[in-house]
Design a protein around this motif. Structure first.
Motif, PDB file in Angstrom:
ATOM      1  N   HIS A 127       0.823  -1.216   0.000  1.00 14.82           N
ATOM      2  CA  HIS A 127       0.000   0.000   0.000  1.00 14.82           C
ATOM      3  C   HIS A 127       0.854   1.262   0.000  1.00 14.82           C
ATOM      4  CE1 HIS A 127      -4.148  -1.546   0.408  1.00 14.82           C
ATOM      5  NE2 HIS A 127      -3.531  -2.615   0.892  1.00 14.82           N
ATOM      6  N   LEU A 128       2.089   1.138   0.464  1.00  9.27           N
ATOM      7  CA  LEU A 128       2.990   2.281   0.432  1.00  9.27           C
ATOM      8  C   LEU A 128       3.323   2.690  -1.001  1.00  9.27           C
ATOM      9  CD1 LEU A 128       4.388   4.102   2.471  1.00  9.27           C
ATOM     10  CD2 LEU A 128       6.357   2.570   2.428  1.00  9.27           C
ATOM     11  N   HIS A 129       3.279   1.731  -1.938  1.00  4.37           N
ATOM     12  CA  HIS A 129       3.486   2.062  -3.353  1.00  4.37           C
ATOM     13  C   HIS A 129       2.494   3.138  -3.801  1.00  4.37           C
ATOM     14  CE1 HIS A 129       6.484  -0.918  -4.136  1.00  4.37           C
ATOM     15  NE2 HIS A 129       5.689  -1.960  -3.989  1.00  4.37           N
ATOM     16  N   GLY A 130       1.258   3.031  -3.336  1.00  2.00           N
ATOM     17  CA  GLY A 130       0.241   3.990  -3.747  1.00  2.00           C
ATOM     18  C   GLY A 130       0.172   5.222  -2.865  1.00  2.00           C
ATOM     19  N   LEU A 131       0.695   5.122  -1.652  1.00  2.00           N
ATOM     20  CA  LEU A 131       0.624   6.240  -0.706  1.00  2.00           C
ATOM     21  C   LEU A 131       1.768   7.229  -0.898  1.00  2.00           C
ATOM     22  CD1 LEU A 131      -0.964   7.362   1.708  1.00  2.00           C
ATOM     23  CD2 LEU A 131       0.481   5.967   3.209  1.00  2.00           C
ATOM     24  N   GLU A 132       2.964   6.734  -1.212  1.00  2.00           N
ATOM     25  CA  GLU A 132       4.130   7.612  -1.337  1.00  2.00           C
ATOM     26  C   GLU A 132       3.977   8.706  -2.393  1.00  2.00           C
ATOM     27  OE1 GLU A 132       8.217   5.531   0.221  1.00  2.00           O
ATOM     28  OE2 GLU A 132       7.471   4.935  -1.758  1.00  2.00           O
ATOM     29  N   PRO A 133       3.435   8.422  -3.581  1.00  2.00           N
ATOM     30  CA  PRO A 133       3.299   9.510  -4.563  1.00  2.00           C
ATOM     31  C   PRO A 133       2.423  10.657  -4.056  1.00  2.00           C
ATOM     32  CG  PRO A 133       2.965   7.376  -5.613  1.00  2.00           C
ATOM     33  CD  PRO A 133       3.002   7.135  -4.143  1.00  2.00           C
ATOM     34  N   VAL A 134       1.380  10.326  -3.299  1.00  2.00           N
ATOM     35  CA  VAL A 134       0.513  11.363  -2.733  1.00  2.00           C
ATOM     36  C   VAL A 134       1.271  12.148  -1.672  1.00  2.00           C
ATOM     37  CG1 VAL A 134      -1.680  11.841  -1.585  1.00  2.00           C
ATOM     38  CG2 VAL A 134      -1.491   9.894  -3.153  1.00  2.00           C
ATOM     39  N   ALA A 135       1.975  11.417  -0.785  1.00  2.00           N
ATOM     40  CA  ALA A 135       2.714  12.068   0.300  1.00  2.00           C
ATOM     41  C   ALA A 135       3.801  12.983  -0.251  1.00  2.00           C
ATOM     42  CB  ALA A 135       3.318  11.009   1.222  1.00  2.00           C
ATOM     43  N   GLU A 136       4.545  12.510  -1.272  1.00  2.00           N
ATOM     44  CA  GLU A 136       5.617  13.316  -1.840  1.00  2.00           C
ATOM     45  C   GLU A 136       5.075  14.558  -2.552  1.00  2.00           C
ATOM     46  OE1 GLU A 136       9.081  13.200  -1.959  1.00  2.00           O
ATOM     47  OE2 GLU A 136       8.747  11.905  -0.244  1.00  2.00           O
ATOM     48  N   ASP A 175      -9.204   9.736   8.769  1.00  2.00           N
ATOM     49  CA  ASP A 175      -9.912  10.737   7.960  1.00  2.00           C
ATOM     50  C   ASP A 175      -9.023  11.414   6.927  1.00  2.00           C
ATOM     51  OD1 ASP A 175     -12.235  10.243   9.346  1.00  2.00           O
ATOM     52  OD2 ASP A 175     -12.039  11.958  10.690  1.00  2.00           O
ATOM     53  N   HIS A 176      -7.701  11.431   7.140  1.00  2.00           N
ATOM     54  CA  HIS A 176      -6.837  12.249   6.304  1.00  2.00           C
ATOM     55  C   HIS A 176      -5.754  11.490   5.536  1.00  2.00           C
ATOM     56  CE1 HIS A 176      -8.559  15.235   9.107  1.00  2.00           C
ATOM     57  NE2 HIS A 176      -8.394  16.082   8.105  1.00  2.00           N
ATOM     58  N   VAL A 177      -5.429  10.271   5.915  1.00  2.00           N
ATOM     59  CA  VAL A 177      -4.415   9.514   5.167  1.00  2.00           C
ATOM     60  C   VAL A 177      -5.088   8.885   3.949  1.00  2.00           C
ATOM     61  CG1 VAL A 177      -2.785   7.584   5.213  1.00  2.00           C
ATOM     62  CG2 VAL A 177      -3.026   9.069   7.211  1.00  2.00           C
ATOM     63  N   PRO A 178      -4.677   9.262   2.733  1.00  2.00           N
ATOM     64  CA  PRO A 178      -5.382   8.839   1.515  1.00  2.00           C
ATOM     65  C   PRO A 178      -5.041   7.415   1.076  1.00  2.00           C
ATOM     66  CG  PRO A 178      -3.544  10.253   0.936  1.00  2.00           C
ATOM     67  CD  PRO A 178      -3.562  10.179   2.439  1.00  2.00           C
ATOM     68  N   MET A 179      -5.664   6.437   1.713  1.00  2.00           N
ATOM     69  CA  MET A 179      -5.477   5.037   1.339  1.00  2.00           C
ATOM     70  C   MET A 179      -6.702   4.247   1.793  1.00  2.00           C
ATOM     71  SD  MET A 179      -2.838   3.464   4.180  1.00  2.00           S
ATOM     72  CE  MET A 179      -3.416   1.785   3.808  1.00  2.00           C
ATOM     73  N   ASN A 180      -6.707   2.956   1.521  1.00  2.00           N
ATOM     74  CA  ASN A 180      -7.814   2.087   1.921  1.00  2.00           C
ATOM     75  C   ASN A 180      -8.059   2.207   3.423  1.00  2.00           C
ATOM     76  OD1 ASN A 180      -8.994  -0.536   2.960  1.00  2.00           O
ATOM     77  ND2 ASN A 180      -9.136  -0.912   0.760  1.00  2.00           N
ATOM     78  N   LYS A 181      -9.246   2.670   3.811  1.00  2.00           N
ATOM     79  CA  LYS A 181      -9.529   2.985   5.212  1.00  2.00           C
ATOM     80  C   LYS A 181      -9.566   1.745   6.099  1.00  2.00           C
ATOM     81  CE  LYS A 181      -9.870   7.239   4.013  1.00  2.00           C
ATOM     82  NZ  LYS A 181      -8.731   8.147   4.268  1.00  2.00           N
ATOM     83  N   LYS A 182     -10.089   0.643   5.571  1.00  2.00           N
ATOM     84  CA  LYS A 182     -10.161  -0.568   6.385  1.00  2.00           C
ATOM     85  C   LYS A 182      -8.759  -1.120   6.665  1.00  2.00           C
ATOM     86  CE  LYS A 182     -12.112  -5.187   6.739  1.00  2.00           C
ATOM     87  NZ  LYS A 182     -10.848  -5.712   7.279  1.00  2.00           N
TER      88      LYS A 182
END
Length: 383
Positions: free
Chosen positions: A138-147, A202-209
């Motif tokens: 999931h970090l693969h999809g989260l890092e581009p948003v964070a950066e 509420d604020h970290v943009p990834m799968n909530k579950k």
């Protein structure tokens, strides 16, 4: 050679792991990450979510996630299930498990390590291997948003950035004749242990579950299961990025309140340099930092369940000097001096002494073995 994009591939042994085309896998993941970053810049959050879902379901991302956790420094450190992936077959099966629905969360294994430069111990939460791989996936999809959304002068746990960049920024801020003379040294109390779960969900943009499962997994210590009501575990692969996301935005808050760095109204010279949860803020006066900047920071942190450590948060004049990232920074007679802090020097010397002691012990043991092999009677080796 099997394509890295062959998501439906199934193997009966570990041979397929050795046939994965890693350059193809990297290119496939990078292309999707670039598209996620572009959608983030355009604030097209529906597209971001769709691309993230597509990425975490791709064979390439799953394979790279398993490769990361099975070949890094912690590959021999098991979680609560005692499992490690040391064979190609185990790694290939891990890819298949990441693709299964309903991956059950597992609690963390609590261990303690010494804090650097302190007698205190730092708690770490060690996830099971499959959860580590899930976080890497999931970090693969989260890092581009964070950066894409990161503060410009945040340097910790980011690609192509490090402590040297942060220190260079400090030098650029403070070396000029008209640089701000006062420094706010911020210290967040138990940062990783106190993040509010509701804010993160509420604020970290990834799968909530999936995120909720990580945050509320609990930890096992001395055979007992303890709940986790707050924080993100130190020891999790995704934790540094999640922490960065939570702390990003502070620079924008300060800019809105006191003016942007190059704007004419920023006469206060309020500037931020942050490395993970360590940060400094410059200012024109002690009163400004104490009465206006500090309440602004406290309000920002309070939304995230955090607070400043009143004992460790200080305001210092540049002539007195301050410590940041193992360096001591102060200005003497108009010249900015940056050198290793006394604590850092002591830690280095202690490390050297310990290395010498261990080498001496190893040499003694080798000599004992050699003398024993030759029939000599060992009495004592003078030290």
């Amino acid at each position: 050679m099997r394509s890295a994009q062959a998501d439906s591939a199934v193997s009966r042994d570990g041979s397929d792991w050795d046939q994965i085309d890693w350059p193809v896998a990297h290119r496939h993941v990078r292309r999707l990450q670039t598209r996620i970053a572009k959608a983030t810049r355009e604030q097209d959050w529906r597209r971001v979510k769709a691309l993230q879902r597509f990425l975490v379901n791709s064979f390439s991302a799953k394979a790279l996630a398993v490769k990361r956790v099975s070949e890094n420094d912690g590959k021999r450190t098991p979680g609560v299930d005692g499992e490690v992936w040391s064979t190609p077959g185990a790694k290939w099966q891990a890819i298949q498990r990441l693709g299964s629905r309903g991956l059950r969360p597992q609690p963390l294994r609590r261990v303690y390590i010494p804090k650097r430069g302190s007698d205190k111990m730092r708690p770490l939460g060690i996830p099971a291997m499959i959860i580590r791989a899930q976080q890497a996936l999931h970090l693969h999809g989260l890092e581009p948003v964070a950066e894409t959304r990161a503060d410009p002068h945040s340097y910790g746990f980011r690609r192509s950035r490090g402590t040297q960049d942060a220190i260079a920024r400090v030098f650029n801020l403070l070396a000029q004749k008209d640089s701000a003379p006062w420094i706010f040294e911020g210290d967040i109390k138990g940062c990783f242990d106190t993040f509010g779960h509701r804010w993160l969900e509420d604020h970290v943009p990834m799968n909530k579950k999936v995120l909720s499962d990580w945050l509320k997994a609990g930890y096992v210590e001395s055979g007992k299961l303890f709940p986790t009501e707050a924080g993100t575990p130190q020891g999790g692969i995704a934790s540094p990025t999640i922490a960065n996301i939570a702390l990003d935005g502070l620079e924008a808050v300060l800019a809105e309140r006191f003016g942007r760095p190059r704007s004419a109204i920023n006469r206060f010279r309020v500037r931020l340099v942050r490395y993970a949860d360590d940060f400094i803020i410059t200012g024109n006066s002690k009163e400004l930092l104490e009465q206006e900047v500090k309440p602004c920071i406290e309000a920002f942190l309070a939304e995230r369940g955090l607070q400043l450590s009143q004992e460790k948060t200080t305001i210092t004049h540049i002539s007195e000097g301050f410590n940041f990232l193992g360096q001591n920074v102060r200005k003497y007679d108009g010249t900015l001096l940056i050198k290793p802090s006394a604590k850092n020097v002591k830690a280095f010397l202690d490390s050297v002494r310990e290395t010498i002691r261990l080498n001496r012990s190893a040499k003694q043991e080798t000599l004992i073995n050699l003398l024993g092999l030759r029939g000599f009677v060992w009495v004592k080796l003078a030290t």
